[in-house]
Design a protein around this motif. Structure first.
Motif, mmCIF file in Angstrom:
data_model
loop_
_atom_site.group_PDB
_atom_site.id
_atom_site.type_symbol
_atom_site.label_atom_id
_atom_site.label_comp_id
_atom_site.label_asym_id
_atom_site.label_seq_id
_atom_site.Cartn_x
_atom_site.Cartn_y
_atom_site.Cartn_z
ATOM 1 N N GLY A 49 -24.333 -14.994 -5.364
ATOM 2 C CA GLY A 49 -24.860 -14.623 -6.670
ATOM 3 C C GLY A 49 -24.931 -13.122 -6.861
ATOM 4 O O GLY A 49 -24.663 -12.602 -7.950
ATOM 5 N N GLU A 50 -25.270 -12.405 -5.800
ATOM 6 C CA GLU A 50 -25.323 -10.941 -5.882
ATOM 7 C C GLU A 50 -23.930 -10.353 -6.058
ATOM 8 O O GLU A 50 -23.727 -9.413 -6.847
ATOM 9 C CB GLU A 50 -25.994 -10.381 -4.627
ATOM 10 C CG GLU A 50 -27.500 -10.624 -4.591
ATOM 11 C CD GLU A 50 -28.118 -10.239 -3.257
ATOM 12 O OE1 GLU A 50 -29.304 -9.874 -3.249
ATOM 13 O OE2 GLU A 50 -27.408 -10.312 -2.218
ATOM 14 N N THR A 94 -18.627 -18.883 -12.366
ATOM 15 C CA THR A 94 -19.676 -19.519 -11.554
ATOM 16 C C THR A 94 -19.120 -20.624 -10.663
ATOM 17 O O THR A 94 -19.874 -21.383 -10.077
ATOM 18 C CB THR A 94 -20.777 -20.107 -12.462
ATOM 19 O OG1 THR A 94 -20.193 -21.088 -13.346
ATOM 20 C CG2 THR A 94 -21.420 -19.015 -13.294
ATOM 21 N N GLN A 122 -21.414 -11.769 -7.508
ATOM 22 C CA GLN A 122 -20.954 -12.008 -8.867
ATOM 23 C C GLN A 122 -21.625 -11.054 -9.850
ATOM 24 O O GLN A 122 -21.016 -10.626 -10.828
ATOM 25 C CB GLN A 122 -21.202 -13.464 -9.268
ATOM 26 C CG GLN A 122 -20.436 -13.913 -10.501
ATOM 27 C CD GLN A 122 -18.935 -13.784 -10.351
ATOM 28 O OE1 GLN A 122 -18.407 -12.663 -10.311
ATOM 29 N NE2 GLN A 122 -18.242 -14.900 -10.279
ATOM 30 N N ARG A 123 -22.867 -10.662 -9.580
ATOM 31 C CA ARG A 123 -23.521 -9.652 -10.424
ATOM 32 C C ARG A 123 -22.834 -8.294 -10.264
ATOM 33 O O ARG A 123 -22.705 -7.542 -11.230
ATOM 34 C CB ARG A 123 -25.006 -9.544 -10.077
ATOM 35 C CG ARG A 123 -25.846 -10.669 -10.689
ATOM 36 C CD ARG A 123 -27.313 -10.413 -10.490
ATOM 37 N NE ARG A 123 -27.782 -10.871 -9.197
ATOM 38 C CZ ARG A 123 -28.921 -10.492 -8.616
ATOM 39 N NH1 ARG A 123 -29.691 -9.590 -9.219
ATOM 40 N NH2 ARG A 123 -29.273 -10.964 -7.455
ATOM 41 N N LEU A 133 -20.595 -20.668 -7.173
ATOM 42 C CA LEU A 133 -22.034 -20.459 -7.080
ATOM 43 C C LEU A 133 -22.791 -21.776 -7.207
ATOM 44 O O LEU A 133 -22.323 -22.734 -7.836
ATOM 45 C CB LEU A 133 -22.498 -19.503 -8.190
ATOM 46 C CG LEU A 133 -21.852 -18.122 -8.230
ATOM 47 C CD1 LEU A 133 -22.407 -17.323 -9.397
ATOM 48 C CD2 LEU A 133 -22.072 -17.380 -6.920
ATOM 49 N N ASP A 134 -23.992 -21.806 -6.616
ATOM 50 C CA ASP A 134 -24.861 -22.962 -6.802
ATOM 51 C C ASP A 134 -25.404 -22.934 -8.230
ATOM 52 O O ASP A 134 -25.350 -21.913 -8.920
ATOM 53 C CB ASP A 134 -26.005 -22.935 -5.781
ATOM 54 C CG ASP A 134 -26.869 -21.699 -5.927
ATOM 55 O OD1 ASP A 134 -27.737 -21.681 -6.826
ATOM 56 O OD2 ASP A 134 -26.674 -20.730 -5.170
ATOM 57 N N LYS A 193 -28.063 -17.985 -13.729
ATOM 58 C CA LYS A 193 -28.490 -16.583 -13.847
ATOM 59 C C LYS A 193 -27.310 -15.680 -14.178
ATOM 60 O O LYS A 193 -27.412 -14.782 -15.024
ATOM 61 C CB LYS A 193 -29.140 -16.136 -12.527
ATOM 62 C CG LYS A 193 -30.482 -16.790 -12.236
ATOM 63 C CD LYS A 193 -31.015 -16.322 -10.882
ATOM 64 C CE LYS A 193 -32.326 -17.014 -10.535
ATOM 65 N NZ LYS A 193 -32.826 -16.606 -9.201
ATOM 66 N N VAL A 194 -26.180 -15.922 -13.519
ATOM 67 C CA VAL A 194 -24.993 -15.100 -13.745
ATOM 68 C C VAL A 194 -24.482 -15.269 -15.175
ATOM 69 O O VAL A 194 -24.119 -14.294 -15.846
ATOM 70 C CB VAL A 194 -23.894 -15.458 -12.720
ATOM 71 C CG1 VAL A 194 -22.526 -14.966 -13.175
ATOM 72 C CG2 VAL A 194 -24.233 -14.871 -11.361
ATOM 73 N N ALA A 224 -28.345 -22.788 -9.658
ATOM 74 C CA ALA A 224 -29.381 -21.813 -10.021
ATOM 75 C C ALA A 224 -28.784 -20.423 -10.196
ATOM 76 O O ALA A 224 -29.033 -19.740 -11.199
ATOM 77 C CB ALA A 224 -30.480 -21.787 -8.960
ATOM 78 N N ASN A 225 -27.976 -19.991 -9.214
ATOM 79 C CA ASN A 225 -27.348 -18.676 -9.319
ATOM 80 C C ASN A 225 -26.318 -18.645 -10.445
ATOM 81 O O ASN A 225 -26.152 -17.628 -11.120
ATOM 82 C CB ASN A 225 -26.672 -18.287 -8.002
ATOM 83 C CG ASN A 225 -27.629 -17.627 -7.034
ATOM 84 O OD1 ASN A 225 -28.403 -16.754 -7.411
ATOM 85 N ND2 ASN A 225 -27.604 -18.054 -5.789
ATOM 86 N N SER A 238 -25.365 -11.974 -1.132
ATOM 87 C CA SER A 238 -25.162 -13.398 -1.392
ATOM 88 C C SER A 238 -24.068 -13.571 -2.442
ATOM 89 O O SER A 238 -23.636 -12.603 -3.083
ATOM 90 C CB SER A 238 -26.456 -14.029 -1.901
ATOM 91 O OG SER A 238 -26.773 -13.526 -3.200
#
Length: 217
Positions: A141-142, A165, A144-145, A168-169, A175-176, A171-172, A139
């Protein structure tokens, strides 16, 4: 220590940055915000050694790198800088672990020796079980991690994040940003986040606003 001393940059005789100064120590994590067109991306490119100032100095660990030639700048970026981009820039033909190991490969670390640190960073960002996956299977978010792990794997002195970000949405994105700040502080690196989002900027330890008169805050 990163020292930005009276940096200026002009394009076609038009001043974009004038006499911008900043001093950061290891462990400092700051966000730079400002209106569109004020020169945030230009400043980041100068700090990254991707562009050259028309005046002033850029000093990292006591060495002025604003006057280095292209080969020396390439080595500095390889050895001392880590980048997190808005568009991830995860390479599709490499696995997740290989993407993270890439900065170590560029430093001459062989495949097996690079796998260990890469796996450790993937474990730290919660993607240890995805090490053998391909980027197309992740995804946003993944990915970007993965980009954060790649930026930190070679223990850079300076970590630069450009709107990390933006794709990204919420929420993600949250987290990032939390992960990015946590990892920069734990590594004792200097972190600079450039963003238009005040919410994103608030996750840094200090928020600076870039204006026509320089950095304020």
């Amino acid at each position: 220590m990163l020292e930005i001393e009276n940096i200026s940059r002009h394009f076609n005789a038009r001043p974009v940055l004038q006499d911008v100064s900043l001093r950061l120590a290891p462990g400092d994590y700051v966000a730079i915000v400002g209106e569109s067109g004020v020169g945030k991306s230009t400043l980041l490119n100068l700090i990254a050694g991707l562009d050259r100032p028309d005046g002033g100095r850029l000093v990292l660990d006591g060495s002025d790198y604003s006057t280095l030639d292209e080969d020396a700048l390439t080595h500095l970026r390889r050895d001392k800088l880590g980048f997190v981009f808005q568009a991830f820039h995860v390479l599709p033909h490499l696995t997740v672990r290989q993407n993270v190991a890439l900065p170590l490969w560029l430093q001459g670390v062989d495949g097996l020796a690079a796998d260990g640190p890469a796996q450790q960073l993937l474990d730290a960002v919660g993607l240890g079980e995805r090490a053998g996956s391909w980027p197309r299977e992740l995804s946003g978010g993944e990915m970007q991690r993965v980009a954060i792990a790649r930026a930190l794997v070679h223990r850079p002195r300076l970590v630069l994040a450009d709107e990390p970000t933006g794709n990204l949405d919420p929420a993600n994105g949250a987290k990032v940003l939390a992960l990015l700040g946590e990892r920069i502080r734990e590594a004792g690196a200097i972190g600079i986040l450039v963003t238009h989002s005040l919410e994103a900027a608030a996750t840094a330890d200090r928020v600076l606003r870039l204006t026509a008169k320089g950095l304020v805050g």
